[in-house]
Design an enzyme around this catalytic site. Structure first.
Site, PDB file in Angstrom:
ATOM      1  N   THR A  99       0.833  -1.209  -0.118  1.00 28.93           N
ATOM      2  CA  THR A  99       0.104   0.008   0.227  1.00 28.93           C
ATOM      3  C   THR A  99       0.752   1.174   0.005  1.00 28.93           C
ATOM      4  O   THR A  99       1.802   1.625   0.932  1.00 28.93           O
ATOM      5  CB  THR A  99      -0.803  -0.296   1.184  1.00 28.93           C
ATOM      6  OG1 THR A  99      -1.761  -1.297   1.322  1.00 28.93           O
ATOM      7  CG2 THR A  99      -1.934   1.226   1.297  1.00 28.93           C
ATOM      8  N   LYS A 174      -8.170   0.723  -2.020  1.00 27.74           N
ATOM      9  CA  LYS A 174      -7.642   0.329  -0.929  1.00 27.74           C
ATOM     10  C   LYS A 174      -7.444   1.161   0.331  1.00 27.74           C
ATOM     11  O   LYS A 174      -8.049   1.008   1.483  1.00 27.74           O
ATOM     12  CB  LYS A 174      -6.204  -0.254  -1.346  1.00 27.74           C
ATOM     13  CG  LYS A 174      -5.460  -0.746  -0.041  1.00 27.74           C
ATOM     14  CD  LYS A 174      -6.171  -1.999   1.018  1.00 27.74           C
ATOM     15  CE  LYS A 174      -5.412  -2.607   1.770  1.00 27.74           C
ATOM     16  NZ  LYS A 174      -3.831  -2.855   1.802  1.00 27.74           N
ATOM     17  N   LYS A 250     -32.942   5.086  15.743  1.00 27.06           N
ATOM     18  CA  LYS A 250     -33.490   4.591  17.105  1.00 27.06           C
ATOM     19  C   LYS A 250     -32.226   3.880  17.901  1.00 27.06           C
ATOM     20  O   LYS A 250     -32.346   4.226  19.147  1.00 27.06           O
ATOM     21  CB  LYS A 250     -34.452   3.497  16.828  1.00 27.06           C
ATOM     22  CG  LYS A 250     -35.190   2.940  17.963  1.00 27.06           C
ATOM     23  CD  LYS A 250     -36.197   1.970  17.606  1.00 27.06           C
ATOM     24  CE  LYS A 250     -35.671   0.701  17.046  1.00 27.06           C
ATOM     25  NZ  LYS A 250     -34.886  -0.320  17.830  1.00 27.06           N
TER      26      LYS A 250
END
Length: 287
Positions: A99, A174, A250
């Site tokens: 990466t 990525k 909720k």
């Protein structure tokens, strides 16, 4: 079909080693390289050929995967003095699995193109277990022809390879995926603090979360549309996402109420309640 030249793999760490091990099945053979020769011993014993440099790998490999630590190491492996481009034949495909910054991939692809070598950024998702099982998701940025050339030998590594777009797109995908991953981890720590303050066994809560996420798909379950634009009330998805919104608002409100009662700060919970509906594209409920 490719000509089944050898596949090369450079970087045999936590991710690279199991990926390379899966590539031993490739009929053209596997050539591996790591700065630590001992990292390749198991692969060599299983039939891989050990190269002493990236340039040596490129002498015989038609597709070369790279899994090293950072941008600088990737640059060195590709274009350094002993790098792949010193010997790579035209048509070689270089797949960067590390990466890195998208611009690094774009810049290196331009350098490679001068030698008629294709570079794709191909980061992976699934961790070491995914690599060991051959179930990695691989996000490829580059020319479609290079994507297809990579896809055949990597069938043993990945059961989901997607062509994300041009060079850099794989890394951008990525980074978006990991943004979700680590924000979700941060939210997990917030939920754990609330549960602990409420006297709940957080290990048991973890079992419940893993069990139900395996059924529902977790956060990715709502990634069903191809746009983040607001949803028109006549759109098919409107009823589905308003239902998700109503349940989410909720339950978030109830969790925040519990946090207030117990004195637990839940900043991500407050942000989520404020932004949840608009993020879904349906706007907040009227009541």
């Amino acid at each position: 079909m490719t000509d089944q030249k050898a596949v090369g793999f450079i970087g045999l760490g936590n991710m690279g080693a199991p990926m390379a091990e899966r590539l031993l099945a490739w009929p053209g053979g596997l050539v591996v390289c790591d700065t630590r020769p001992e990292a390749a011993e198991k692969l060599v014993e299983a039939g891989a050929t050990l190269a002493d440099s990236p340039a040596e790998v490129a002498k015989t490999a038609g597709v070369i995967g790279i899994t090293v630590l950072n941008d600088e190491q990737v640059k060195s492996v590709v274009s350094g003095p002993d790098g792949i481009l010193q010997t790579a034949a035209p048509g070689t495909v270089i797949a960067i699995h590390s990466t890195i910054g998208p611009q690094t991939a774009i810049d290196l692809a331009a350098v490679c193109a001068k030698s008629r070598v294709e570079l794709v950024d191909a980061p992976v998702s699934g961790g070491a277990p995914g690599a060991q099982q051959g179930k990695l998701a691989i996000m490829v940025g580059g020319e479609r022809s290079a994507y297809l050339q990579l896809k055949e030998p990597y069938a043993s590594v990945s059961d989901m390879m997607v062509h994300a777009g041009p060079v850099g797109a794989g890394t951008r995908m990525k980074l978006a995926r990991n943004l979700l991953h680590f924000i979700a981890f941060t939210a997990t720590t917030e939920a754990a603090r609330l549960a602990e303050a409420a006297g709940i066994d957080i290990a048991k809560l973890g079992k419940v979360v893993r069990h139900t996420d395996a059924i529902t798909g977790g956060p990715g379950a709502i990634m069903l549309r191809d746009t983040t634009a607001p949803i028109d009330p006549d759109d098919f998805w409107y009823g589905i996402f308003t239902h998700v919104r109503d349940l989410g608002e909720k339950d978030l409100a109830l969790a925040l109420q519990l946090g207030a009662e117990l004195g637990v700060d839940l900043p991500l919970g407050h942000i989520s309640l404020d932004r949840f509906a608009d993020g879904l594209g349906v706007g907040k409920a009227k009541q």
